[in-house]
Design a protein around this motif. Structure first.
Motif, PDB file in Angstrom:
ATOM      1  N   ASN A  81       0.876  -1.239  -0.063  1.00 21.94           N
ATOM      2  CA  ASN A  81       0.068   0.104   0.069  1.00 21.94           C
ATOM      3  C   ASN A  81       0.963   1.330   0.070  1.00 21.94           C
ATOM      4  O   ASN A  81       0.569   2.138  -0.576  1.00 21.94           O
ATOM      5  CB  ASN A  81      -0.831  -0.064   1.171  1.00 21.94           C
ATOM      6  N   PHE A  82       1.955   1.257   0.853  1.00 16.64           N
ATOM      7  CA  PHE A  82       2.832   2.465   0.766  1.00 16.64           C
ATOM      8  C   PHE A  82       3.153   2.999  -0.492  1.00 16.64           C
ATOM      9  O   PHE A  82       3.317   4.015  -1.088  1.00 16.64           O
ATOM     10  CB  PHE A  82       4.039   2.140   1.832  1.00 16.64           C
ATOM     11  N   GLU A  83       3.774   1.817  -1.491  1.00 16.81           N
ATOM     12  CA  GLU A  83       4.243   2.049  -2.474  1.00 16.81           C
ATOM     13  C   GLU A  83       3.391   3.062  -3.692  1.00 16.81           C
ATOM     14  O   GLU A  83       3.384   3.696  -4.318  1.00 16.81           O
ATOM     15  CB  GLU A  83       4.723   0.647  -3.392  1.00 16.81           C
ATOM     16  N   PHE A  84       2.103   2.240  -3.580  1.00 15.80           N
ATOM     17  CA  PHE A  84       0.922   2.630  -4.463  1.00 15.80           C
ATOM     18  C   PHE A  84       0.487   4.046  -4.049  1.00 15.80           C
ATOM     19  O   PHE A  84       0.375   4.930  -4.945  1.00 15.80           O
ATOM     20  CB  PHE A  84      -0.196   1.891  -4.468  1.00 15.80           C
ATOM     21  N   LYS A 129      -8.964   2.235  -9.055  1.00 16.69           N
ATOM     22  CA  LYS A 129      -9.048   3.500  -8.528  1.00 16.69           C
ATOM     23  C   LYS A 129      -8.763   3.936  -7.295  1.00 16.69           C
ATOM     24  O   LYS A 129      -9.054   4.945  -6.650  1.00 16.69           O
ATOM     25  CB  LYS A 129      -9.773   4.359  -9.408  1.00 16.69           C
ATOM     26  N   SER A 130      -8.529   2.684  -6.267  1.00 12.50           N
ATOM     27  CA  SER A 130      -8.541   2.885  -5.079  1.00 12.50           C
ATOM     28  C   SER A 130      -7.534   3.869  -4.584  1.00 12.50           C
ATOM     29  O   SER A 130      -7.837   4.741  -3.516  1.00 12.50           O
ATOM     30  CB  SER A 130      -8.227   1.392  -4.541  1.00 12.50           C
ATOM     31  N   THR A 131      -6.397   3.796  -5.260  1.00  7.97           N
ATOM     32  CA  THR A 131      -5.124   4.769  -4.751  1.00  7.97           C
ATOM     33  C   THR A 131      -5.704   6.088  -4.987  1.00  7.97           C
ATOM     34  O   THR A 131      -5.524   7.356  -4.147  1.00  7.97           O
ATOM     35  CB  THR A 131      -4.049   4.390  -5.489  1.00  7.97           C
ATOM     36  N   GLN A 132      -6.301   6.390  -6.267  1.00  7.34           N
ATOM     37  CA  GLN A 132      -6.693   7.780  -6.762  1.00  7.34           C
ATOM     38  C   GLN A 132      -7.617   8.229  -5.607  1.00  7.34           C
ATOM     39  O   GLN A 132      -7.742   9.465  -5.202  1.00  7.34           O
ATOM     40  CB  GLN A 132      -7.306   7.665  -8.070  1.00  7.34           C
ATOM     41  N   ARG A 133      -8.782   7.558  -5.134  1.00  7.67           N
ATOM     42  CA  ARG A 133      -9.559   8.024  -4.294  1.00  7.67           C
ATOM     43  C   ARG A 133      -8.966   8.229  -2.898  1.00  7.67           C
ATOM     44  O   ARG A 133      -9.178   9.332  -2.345  1.00  7.67           O
ATOM     45  CB  ARG A 133     -10.712   7.029  -4.056  1.00  7.67           C
ATOM     46  N   PHE A 134      -7.980   7.515  -2.454  1.00  8.82           N
ATOM     47  CA  PHE A 134      -7.298   7.940  -1.213  1.00  8.82           C
ATOM     48  C   PHE A 134      -6.601   9.068  -1.260  1.00  8.82           C
ATOM     49  O   PHE A 134      -6.538   9.901  -0.383  1.00  8.82           O
ATOM     50  CB  PHE A 134      -6.395   6.817  -0.746  1.00  8.82           C
ATOM     51  N   VAL A 135      -5.795   9.150  -2.194  1.00  6.68           N
ATOM     52  CA  VAL A 135      -5.045  10.394  -2.356  1.00  6.68           C
ATOM     53  C   VAL A 135      -5.714  11.674  -2.469  1.00  6.68           C
ATOM     54  O   VAL A 135      -5.651  12.834  -2.113  1.00  6.68           O
ATOM     55  CB  VAL A 135      -4.071  10.125  -3.616  1.00  6.68           C
ATOM     56  N   HIS A 136      -6.753  11.635  -3.346  1.00  2.70           N
ATOM     57  CA  HIS A 136      -8.074  12.593  -3.595  1.00  2.70           C
ATOM     58  C   HIS A 136      -8.367  13.010  -2.131  1.00  2.70           C
ATOM     59  O   HIS A 136      -8.764  14.122  -1.772  1.00  2.70           O
ATOM     60  CB  HIS A 136      -8.874  12.356  -4.261  1.00  2.70           C
ATOM     61  N   ALA A 137      -8.528  11.956  -1.329  1.00  2.00           N
ATOM     62  CA  ALA A 137      -8.909  12.335   0.124  1.00  2.00           C
ATOM     63  C   ALA A 137      -7.912  12.929   1.009  1.00  2.00           C
ATOM     64  O   ALA A 137      -8.390  13.939   1.798  1.00  2.00           O
ATOM     65  CB  ALA A 137      -9.598  10.879   0.784  1.00  2.00           C
ATOM     66  N   LEU A 138      -6.704  12.636   0.947  1.00  2.00           N
ATOM     67  CA  LEU A 138      -5.757  13.265   1.450  1.00  2.00           C
ATOM     68  C   LEU A 138      -5.785  14.797   1.080  1.00  2.00           C
ATOM     69  O   LEU A 138      -5.807  15.854   1.789  1.00  2.00           O
ATOM     70  CB  LEU A 138      -4.475  12.683   1.230  1.00  2.00           C
ATOM     71  N   MET A 146       0.942  10.046  -5.050  1.00  2.00           N
ATOM     72  CA  MET A 146       1.135  11.210  -4.308  1.00  2.00           C
ATOM     73  C   MET A 146       2.118  12.075  -5.457  1.00  2.00           C
ATOM     74  O   MET A 146       2.033  13.184  -5.498  1.00  2.00           O
ATOM     75  CB  MET A 146       1.580  10.990  -3.118  1.00  2.00           C
ATOM     76  N   GLN A 147       3.094  11.373  -5.866  1.00  2.00           N
ATOM     77  CA  GLN A 147       4.286  12.131  -6.485  1.00  2.00           C
ATOM     78  C   GLN A 147       3.349  12.972  -7.759  1.00  2.00           C
ATOM     79  O   GLN A 147       3.920  13.633  -8.359  1.00  2.00           O
ATOM     80  CB  GLN A 147       5.172  11.121  -6.850  1.00  2.00           C
ATOM     81  N   LYS A 148       2.586  12.049  -8.414  1.00  2.00           N
ATOM     82  CA  LYS A 148       1.859  12.566  -9.640  1.00  2.00           C
ATOM     83  C   LYS A 148       0.606  13.195  -9.365  1.00  2.00           C
ATOM     84  O   LYS A 148       0.609  14.208 -10.182  1.00  2.00           O
ATOM     85  CB  LYS A 148       1.264  11.211 -10.480  1.00  2.00           C
ATOM     86  N   GLU A 149      -0.321  13.068  -8.472  1.00  2.00           N
ATOM     87  CA  GLU A 149      -1.371  13.845  -8.149  1.00  2.00           C
ATOM     88  C   GLU A 149      -1.432  14.904  -7.428  1.00  2.00           C
ATOM     89  O   GLU A 149      -2.161  15.748  -7.235  1.00  2.00           O
ATOM     90  CB  GLU A 149      -2.606  12.642  -7.987  1.00  2.00           C
ATOM     91  N   ALA A 150      -0.348  14.568  -6.366  1.00  2.00           N
ATOM     92  CA  ALA A 150      -0.460  15.729  -5.054  1.00  2.00           C
ATOM     93  C   ALA A 150       1.005  15.806  -4.782  1.00  2.00           C
ATOM     94  O   ALA A 150       1.591  15.526  -3.600  1.00  2.00           O
ATOM     95  CB  ALA A 150      -1.171  15.118  -3.942  1.00  2.00           C
ATOM     96  N   PRO A 151       1.851  16.376  -5.719  1.00  2.00           N
ATOM     97  CA  PRO A 151       3.274  16.743  -5.346  1.00  2.00           C
ATOM     98  C   PRO A 151       3.434  17.790  -4.171  1.00  2.00           C
ATOM     99  O   PRO A 151       4.651  18.043  -3.576  1.00  2.00           O
ATOM    100  CB  PRO A 151       3.642  17.607  -6.792  1.00  2.00           C
TER     101      PRO A 151
END
Length: 636
Positions: free
Chosen positions: A270-273, A591-600, A278-283
């Motif tokens: 999970n950490f890797e994903f 798209k689970s990772t995208q949803r989580f990063v968006h939530a962050l 984050m690097q791409k969508e939330a730098p």
């Protein structure tokens, strides 16, 4: 005076004889009547039955098998003078007799044979010497293995015991040596187990010898890192607490994300994903990692202080496993402690769902209770995680599990498969069976797996031409599989490979038992076998969120023969597997990772919270399978 001396001498002589005479053993027989066992004659008599001295046991061992500490036997035994067809009137058993005459009785199963007049003469059975002593290994000592036979006649029960007899096609003495292990939080023991068959006497003995006794709290089977002492860990926990309070006087950094784990040293799973997205969508979010391989791994005082500062000043703290250092801390009001967990779905009960069970937590425990957010894969299992972690259901978010995105990314899958074919060249040109069970025991110190339930020879003989067999053993397991050298072109231990999801991609079939790995493998819609020879025993110490027999999305095997048959005849129950996936995964979109990063990025707006009111259907209208409904009803 002379007569007095003679009487004294006679009393001494008789006392000596009584002391050294083999003792008769009383056991409970049919209808609770006492049966007297005479170890000299090896004839067992009942007070109400006159024994016929000619009623000897005729017997032969047709097959005998040793598989680690598992001993299996098949044969025939009958009273020649008393033909019998009714299996209810014949009882056979093995008897282990130690040097003090103490007996352990193991029941055998009757089986039909083609022997005129004696159709119930056959028998078969097995002994797991690793579990024979109230769930533990055979006590040290030397034991004779004898055959006992009981047959009901008109006068009562005829009972005798004898040596095992001639082993078919055996023309020499036999010897077999293996090891047994026993694991607990206080003591890890290793024993040698030696079987000896004497052809001339037609007798078999088994000997147990303790080889080692190690305290797992003082010893760790690793050389990769330095361990901290128990005193050192306590002092550093206290220091971290005080430093955390000190750094909590500082403002929180709104863009700081701390990844914290005491079960890994690499950025994977999970950490890797999450980090890559984050690097791409939330730098704008700044990631820091605080990783150790084990909760006992030594942290320097500088590391403890740095960690305390990170925990106190981070906007988001992300965990993926059990992390005892953080549970006594009060998470600041405008910060989030997020558990992304290392497993998917809800299978065997965990955390506070196990209160009152062996190894379960106390109600006063602080573990897990300070999570402000927990990720799960579906609305349907959010209540299970809320209960297991002891947190408010509103803090459980069905955004999906980031590492499951791999099952929807064909390009990344191809890349992983290509890499594994280079790293594991023995899989090329073969079908792959992945064996990935969970551990037994109450925790890391007592974790083990009963490898004696696996018959390496039978698996090899049946499957080695077409398959390779990969063993991915849980990292907690203290005992490791001992693969016989003659089978090393078929069995491969890949337990050190960190990410099991990579291995799932190359597996044509999965063997598991009570492990959550079944949830992710279900996404591949491939055959699964649930190998659970100790299911009844496991259920005594662990319970499940759903009825095991209804729930599992694959075939059940409770014996080696069943396992072999199902591996050779793989099946997929597509309707059941589809319902299983639909229940445990809300979004099958990768798209689970995208949803989580968006939530962050959005600081977890109110729209991300759960509504758990609907009991019949999930929030997005998914139908709940029958085993899901039954589980919900039973827990209310």
């Amino acid at each position: 005076m002379l007569q007095g001396l003679r009487r004294t001498a006679r009393r001494v002589r008789n006392a000596f004889r009584r002391k050294n005479r083999p003792q008769k053993t009383a056991v409970v027989g049919e209808n609770n009547k006492e049966i007297i066992v005479d170890p000299i004659q090896q004839v067992i008599s009942t007070p109400h039955l006159a024994m016929d001295v000619d009623s000897l046991i005729k017997r032969q061992v047709t097959n005998i098998d040793f598989n680690n500490s598992y001993f299996s036997i098949e044969g025939m035994a009958w009273f020649e003078s008393f033909p019998e067809k009714d299996p209810e009137k014949i009882v056979k058993s093995l008897v282990l007799i130690n040097e003090d005459g103490r007996e352990t009785v193991i029941a055998l199963n009757n089986s039909k044979v083609d022997l005129p007049g004696y159709p119930q003469a056959g028998y078969y059975g097995s002994i797991n010497f690793s579990k024979i002593n109230n769930g533990g290994p055979l006590d040290p000592g030397r034991y004779e293995i004898r055959l006992r036979m009981r047959q009901y006649l008109s006068q009562g029960w005829l009972i005798r015991q004898t040596s095992l007899g001639q082993i078919k096609n055996t023309h020499k003495n036999l010897n077999y040596t293996t090891k047994m292990t026993s694991y607990s939080a206080q003591s890890n023991k290793t024993y040698s187990l030696i079987f000896e068959y004497n052809l001339a006497e037609q007798s078999m003995h088994v000997s147990s010898h303790k080889l080692s006794d190690i305290n797992p709290l003082e010893n760790e089977f690793t050389s990769d890192y330095e361990l901290d002492s128990a005193v050192g860990r306590r002092l550093k926990r206290t220091a971290l607490h005080w430093w955390y309070r000190w750094y909590s006087l500082r403002p929180i950094k709104s863009n700081k994300v701390s990844f914290v784990s005491d079960s890994r040293t690499s950025i994977s799973g999970n950490f890797e994903f999450i980090y890559e997205d984050m690097q791409k969508e939330a730098p704008e979010l700044q990631a820091s990692f605080y990783l150790k391989p084990n909760i006992k791994a030594k942290k320097s005082w500088h590391e403890v202080r740095t960690l305390a500062k990170a925990l106190a000043t981070s906007r988001f703290i992300i965990l993926d496993d059990f992390y005892p250092l953080i549970y006594p801390l009060k998470i600041r009001d405008n910060a989030d402690l997020i558990q992304v967990w290392h497993a998917v779905g809800a299978f065997k009960t965990f955390g506070y769902s196990r209160v009152g069970m062996p190894g379960g937590p106390k109600l006063t425990s602080l573990n897990h209770r300070n999570y402000t957010k927990v990720l799960v894969s579906a609305t349907s299992i959010a209540p299970k995680y809320a209960e297991g972690f002891g947190i408010d259901p509103e803090n459980v978010l069905p955004l999906g599990i980031p590492r499951t995105d791999i099952f929807f990314d064909t390009a990344k899958q191809d890349s992983i498969k290509t890499r594994l074919k280079e790293e594991l060249p023995f899989i090329n040109g073969k079908k792959v069976i992945l064996f990935a069970p969970t551990f037994r025991g109450n925790g890391q110190q007592s974790a083990d797996y009963p490898f004696e339930t696996l018959n390496f020879k039978k698996l090899y003989d049946s499957l080695h031409e077409d398959y390779v067999f990969l063993l991915k053993i849980h990292p907690f397991v203290q005992n490791k599989p001992t693969i016989p050298y003659e089978y090393t072109d078929f069995f491969y231990d890949v337990s050190d490979y960190r990410e099991i999801n990579d291995l799932l991609l190359i597996a044509d079939q999965l063997i598991t038992d009570y492990s959550s790995v079944c949830f992710e493998y279900a996404l591949l819609k491939r055959p699964m076998v649930f190998f659970a020879p100790d299911l009844a025993e496991y259920m005594k110490s662990r319970s499940f969120y759903y009825d095991y027999f209804d729930f599992i999305p694959g075939q059940l095997a409770e014996s080696m023969d069943e396992l072999l048959y199902q591996l050779e005849n793989p099946k997929v129950d597509k309707p059941k597997l589809d319902a299983f996936v639909d229940y445990f995964f809300d979004d099958l979109d990768g798209k689970s990772t995208q949803r989580f990063v968006h939530a962050l990025k959005s600081n977890f707006g109110e729209d991300d919270k759960l509504d758990l009111e609907d009991e019949r259907y999930s929030e997005d209208g998914k139908y709940i399978p029958e085993w899901g409904k039954k589980a919900e009803q039973s827990r209310k």
